[in-house]
Design a protein around this motif. Structure first.
Motif, PDB file in Angstrom:
ATOM      1  N   LYS A  62      10.353   1.257  -1.848  1.00  0.00           N
ATOM      2  CA  LYS A  62      10.269   1.005  -0.401  1.00  0.00           C
ATOM      3  C   LYS A  62       9.373   2.046   0.264  1.00  0.00           C
ATOM      4  CE  LYS A  62      13.047   0.883   3.820  1.00  0.00           C
ATOM      5  NZ  LYS A  62      14.410   0.998   4.395  1.00  0.00           N
ATOM      6  N   ARG A  63       9.517   3.313  -0.119  1.00  0.00           N
ATOM      7  CA  ARG A  63       8.701   4.365   0.497  1.00  0.00           C
ATOM      8  C   ARG A  63       7.226   4.161   0.195  1.00  0.00           C
ATOM      9  NH1 ARG A  63      11.819   8.780   2.002  1.00  0.00           N
ATOM     10  NH2 ARG A  63       9.917   9.401   3.071  1.00  0.00           N
ATOM     11  N   LEU A  64       6.920   3.722  -1.045  1.00  0.00           N
ATOM     12  CA  LEU A  64       5.521   3.450  -1.394  1.00  0.00           C
ATOM     13  C   LEU A  64       5.010   2.225  -0.655  1.00  0.00           C
ATOM     14  CD1 LEU A  64       5.510   4.039  -5.267  1.00  0.00           C
ATOM     15  CD2 LEU A  64       4.750   5.611  -3.495  1.00  0.00           C
ATOM     16  N   GLN A  65       5.823   1.201  -0.596  1.00  0.00           N
ATOM     17  CA  GLN A  65       5.411  -0.047   0.044  1.00  0.00           C
ATOM     18  C   GLN A  65       5.124   0.144   1.525  1.00  0.00           C
ATOM     19  OE1 GLN A  65       8.396  -3.177   0.148  1.00  0.00           O
ATOM     20  NE2 GLN A  65       6.862  -4.721  -0.403  1.00  0.00           N
ATOM     21  N   GLU A  66       5.910   0.979   2.178  1.00  0.00           N
ATOM     22  CA  GLU A  66       5.735   1.202   3.610  1.00  0.00           C
ATOM     23  C   GLU A  66       4.713   2.279   3.922  1.00  0.00           C
ATOM     24  OE1 GLU A  66       9.619   2.025   5.060  1.00  0.00           O
ATOM     25  OE2 GLU A  66      10.295  -0.076   4.932  1.00  0.00           O
ATOM     26  N   GLY A  67       4.132   2.906   2.885  1.00  0.00           N
ATOM     27  CA  GLY A  67       3.108   3.918   3.097  1.00  0.00           C
ATOM     28  C   GLY A  67       3.637   5.281   3.458  1.00  0.00           C
ATOM     29  N   ASP A  68       4.933   5.524   3.300  1.00  0.00           N
ATOM     30  CA  ASP A  68       5.502   6.830   3.591  1.00  0.00           C
ATOM     31  C   ASP A  68       5.231   7.838   2.486  1.00  0.00           C
ATOM     32  OD1 ASP A  68       6.536   5.846   5.952  1.00  0.00           O
ATOM     33  OD2 ASP A  68       8.443   5.255   5.039  1.00  0.00           O
ATOM     34  N   ALA A  69       4.799   7.364   1.324  1.00  0.00           N
ATOM     35  CA  ALA A  69       4.479   8.240   0.192  1.00  0.00           C
ATOM     36  C   ALA A  69       3.366   7.596  -0.603  1.00  0.00           C
ATOM     37  CB  ALA A  69       5.711   8.471  -0.677  1.00  0.00           C
ATOM     38  N   ASP A  70       2.678   8.404  -1.370  1.00  0.00           N
ATOM     39  CA  ASP A  70       1.540   7.914  -2.163  1.00  0.00           C
ATOM     40  C   ASP A  70       1.864   7.762  -3.643  1.00  0.00           C
ATOM     41  OD1 ASP A  70      -0.213   7.857   0.058  1.00  0.00           O
ATOM     42  OD2 ASP A  70      -0.454  10.028  -0.092  1.00  0.00           O
ATOM     43  N   VAL A  71       2.709   8.640  -4.176  1.00  0.00           N
ATOM     44  CA  VAL A  71       3.032   8.624  -5.611  1.00  0.00           C
ATOM     45  C   VAL A  71       4.532   8.731  -5.773  1.00  0.00           C
ATOM     46  CG1 VAL A  71       2.776   9.807  -7.835  1.00  0.00           C
ATOM     47  CG2 VAL A  71       0.837   9.684  -6.258  1.00  0.00           C
ATOM     48  N   ALA A  72       5.086   7.889  -6.603  1.00  0.00           N
ATOM     49  CA  ALA A  72       6.490   8.010  -6.988  1.00  0.00           C
ATOM     50  C   ALA A  72       6.530   8.829  -8.270  1.00  0.00           C
ATOM     51  CB  ALA A  72       7.122   6.642  -7.209  1.00  0.00           C
ATOM     52  N   LEU A  73       6.948  10.066  -8.140  1.00  0.00           N
ATOM     53  CA  LEU A  73       6.971  10.958  -9.299  1.00  0.00           C
ATOM     54  C   LEU A  73       8.209  10.609 -10.136  1.00  0.00           C
ATOM     55  CD1 LEU A  73       5.507  13.241 -10.658  1.00  0.00           C
ATOM     56  CD2 LEU A  73       6.847  14.864  -9.332  1.00  0.00           C
ATOM     57  N   SER A  74       8.055   9.565 -10.932  1.00  0.00           N
ATOM     58  CA  SER A  74       9.168   9.031 -11.685  1.00  0.00           C
ATOM     59  C   SER A  74       8.629   8.319 -12.915  1.00  0.00           C
ATOM     60  CB  SER A  74       9.977   8.046 -10.829  1.00  0.00           C
ATOM     61  OG  SER A  74       9.175   6.911 -10.560  1.00  0.00           O
ATOM     62  N   TRP A  75       9.513   7.695 -13.630  1.00  0.00           N
ATOM     63  CA  TRP A  75       9.113   6.892 -14.788  1.00  0.00           C
ATOM     64  C   TRP A  75       9.552   5.460 -14.509  1.00  0.00           C
ATOM     65  CZ3 TRP A  75      13.606   5.558 -17.798  1.00  0.00           C
ATOM     66  CH2 TRP A  75      14.747   6.273 -17.452  1.00  0.00           C
ATOM     67  N   LEU A  76       8.615   4.679 -13.997  1.00  0.00           N
ATOM     68  CA  LEU A  76       8.870   3.301 -13.595  1.00  0.00           C
ATOM     69  C   LEU A  76       8.267   2.338 -14.614  1.00  0.00           C
ATOM     70  CD1 LEU A  76       8.061   3.488  -9.770  1.00  0.00           C
ATOM     71  CD2 LEU A  76      10.326   3.335 -10.807  1.00  0.00           C
ATOM     72  N   THR A  77       9.037   1.367 -15.015  1.00  0.00           N
ATOM     73  CA  THR A  77       8.494   0.312 -15.865  1.00  0.00           C
ATOM     74  C   THR A  77       7.811  -0.732 -14.992  1.00  0.00           C
ATOM     75  OG1 THR A  77      10.644  -0.789 -15.819  1.00  0.00           O
ATOM     76  CG2 THR A  77      10.180   0.615 -17.701  1.00  0.00           C
ATOM     77  N   ILE A  78       6.797  -1.355 -15.561  1.00  0.00           N
ATOM     78  CA  ILE A  78       6.029  -2.354 -14.819  1.00  0.00           C
ATOM     79  C   ILE A  78       6.716  -3.712 -14.948  1.00  0.00           C
ATOM     80  CG2 ILE A  78       3.816  -3.538 -14.635  1.00  0.00           C
ATOM     81  CD1 ILE A  78       2.462  -1.056 -15.698  1.00  0.00           C
ATOM     82  N   THR A  79       7.041  -4.302 -13.804  1.00  0.00           N
ATOM     83  CA  THR A  79       7.611  -5.648 -13.771  1.00  0.00           C
ATOM     84  C   THR A  79       6.804  -6.492 -12.791  1.00  0.00           C
ATOM     85  OG1 THR A  79       9.157  -5.176 -11.960  1.00  0.00           O
ATOM     86  CG2 THR A  79       9.911  -4.697 -14.202  1.00  0.00           C
ATOM     87  N   PRO A  80       6.809  -7.822 -12.943  1.00  0.00           N
ATOM     88  CA  PRO A  80       6.064  -8.665 -11.987  1.00  0.00           C
ATOM     89  C   PRO A  80       6.511  -8.446 -10.554  1.00  0.00           C
ATOM     90  CG  PRO A  80       6.707  -9.928 -13.935  1.00  0.00           C
ATOM     91  CD  PRO A  80       7.387  -8.598 -14.044  1.00  0.00           C
ATOM     92  N   GLU A  81       7.798  -8.247 -10.335  1.00  0.00           N
ATOM     93  CA  GLU A  81       8.301  -8.041  -8.976  1.00  0.00           C
ATOM     94  C   GLU A  81       7.768  -6.746  -8.386  1.00  0.00           C
ATOM     95  OE1 GLU A  81      10.802 -10.696 -11.292  1.00  0.00           O
ATOM     96  OE2 GLU A  81      10.209  -8.605 -11.616  1.00  0.00           O
ATOM     97  N   ARG A  82       7.746  -5.692  -9.175  1.00  0.00           N
ATOM     98  CA  ARG A  82       7.239  -4.412  -8.685  1.00  0.00           C
ATOM     99  C   ARG A  82       5.740  -4.457  -8.433  1.00  0.00           C
ATOM    100  NH1 ARG A  82      10.655  -0.146 -12.560  1.00  0.00           N
ATOM    101  NH2 ARG A  82      12.637  -0.279 -11.387  1.00  0.00           N
TER     102      ARG A  82
END
Length: 389
Positions: A62-82
């Motif tokens: 949500k923070r990335l989508q709304e432009g409140d942050a640029d990078v999610a410093l995490s380990w995210l798997t790629i899914t079609p929804e994301r």
């Protein structure tokens, strides 16, 4: 990854919180090579991000989508929804992982009656064979003493069929007889019988010691469906993990039932509770849906007693840094990650934070060994996002 040892905070001498971890080190290298400044936002108790029924997102996405942050410093798997909401630095995975359902082995000592404990080490067929051997050896001794030329008549009278059986049984019990055969043939039979008894005693003693001291280790639960339906056992899981979301459409009814248990909150605890309250919050009856590296990091030596509920196919899933859509530095970040991988720097940083100071004595369920960080760290559960200037 937002949790230790990926990202975490520790207080310095003055009480200020210092950001640390594998992800923080990677971000610092990226900042130098790509040329940007970092402002970290620590979101206490936040999640990776879940898509709500109305299509909006929570957590980091949500923070990335709304432009409140640029990078999610995490380990995210790629899914079609994301992919419809954010982008990824997908040239090189920030880490690979595999999730599994882990349950602690239950150990119960053998409990038998005294007679059962004494007879159990040898099977029924062995005891029958020993009884038959006593009868056969008794008969051989009686025949040999009758046929021996140098055996006195008095000895032959003393070694009646019943006396021969008693003599052989006494040898089996490590007791001598009132008379020893005089002939060489008779003595060979008796000595051979004693040698056989010594071998039997040694084998029996070893088997008895093993039987009385061994434990019967069996898993508490043995199927995914049992985990889904036996809600009396606590379930620790990261509810916003992409693997949990994938359970909803799994062809396995056990995983679909497990997804329902997670969404209904039937005795479910978030993995973040382990970080906030310590590993003692994990009871011996708890089931953990977690990747193996985090299991080892959180539980340390206790992780050696855990095994997968079901047979695991070691399929490692890649995970990436999440990025805001249209981020200008995306190509530079991808190029820097490729360079870090080719030089081995990414692997060295990983080993720095996940290197283990112990190994399970008898690893039974994983061939990669245990990986954990040395020393004790006071870690705050944090979801780190970065703003790039």
């Amino acid at each position: 990854m937002e949790d230790p040892p990926f990202t975490y905070q520790t207080p310095d001498d003055s009480g200020n919180m210092i950001s640390n971890g594998y992800g923080i080190d990677v971000l610092r290298v990226l900042a130098r090579q790509v040329g940007f400044k970092v402002h970290l936002q620590w979101l206490e108790g936040a999640q990776f991000g879940r898509q709500l029924p109305n299509g909006s997102w929570t957590g980091m996405i949500k923070r990335l989508q709304e432009g409140d942050a640029d990078v999610a410093l995490s380990w995210l798997t790629i899914t079609p929804e994301r992919l419809q909401a954010i982008e990824f630095a997908d040239s090189v995975p920030i880490r690979t992982y595999w999730n599994g359902l882990f349950v602690r082995q239950t150990a119960s000592f053998q409990t038998e009656s005294m007679l059962g404990a004494l007879t159990k080490p040898l099977g029924l067929d062995v005891w029958v064979a020993l009884l038959a051997t006593l009868l056969i050896v008794s008969l051989v001794l009686w025949v040999v003493l009758r046929a021996a030329r140098h055996e006195p008549l008095e000895s032959q009278r003393d070694y009646s069929p019943g006396a021969c059986l008693l003599s052989i049984y006494g040898g089996f019990m490590m007791q001598g007889y009132v008379r020893t055969p005089t002939s060489a043939a008779g003595r060979i039979v008796v000595i051979s019988h004693w040698a056989m008894c010594i071998i039997v005693y040694a084998t029996y003693t070893a088997q008895l010691a093993s039987f009385l001291t061994a434990t019967d280790k069996t898993p508490l639960l043995s199927s995914v469906m049992q985990v889904a339906t036996h809600t009396q056992y606590p379930l620790l899981v990261d509810e916003t993990s992409a693997d949990v979301s994938a359970m909803r459409v799994s062809p396995d009814p056990g995983y679909r039932a497990l997804y329902s248990r997670v969404t209904n909150g039937d005795n479910v605890m978030d993995v973040s509770a382990v970080v906030r309250r310590g590993r003692d919050v994990v009871s011996d009856t708890a089931v953990l849906y977690i990747d193996y590296d985090r299991l080892v990091y959180y539980l340390r030596e206790r992780s050696c007693f855990y095994e997968p509920v079901v047979e695991v196919v070691y399929k490692h899933s890649p995970a990436y840094l999440g990025l805001r859509r249209g981020l200008p530095q995306r190509d530079g970040i991808n190029a820097a990650l490729r360079k870090m991988t080719e030089s081995g720097l990414l692997q060295r940083l990983w080993k720095k934070h996940f290197h283990s100071s112990f190994m399970c004595a008898q690893p039974q369920y994983i061939d990669r060994g245990a990986k954990a960080v040395k020393g004790r760290r006071r870690a705050a559960w944090a979801r780190a996002l970065a703003d790039i200037d």
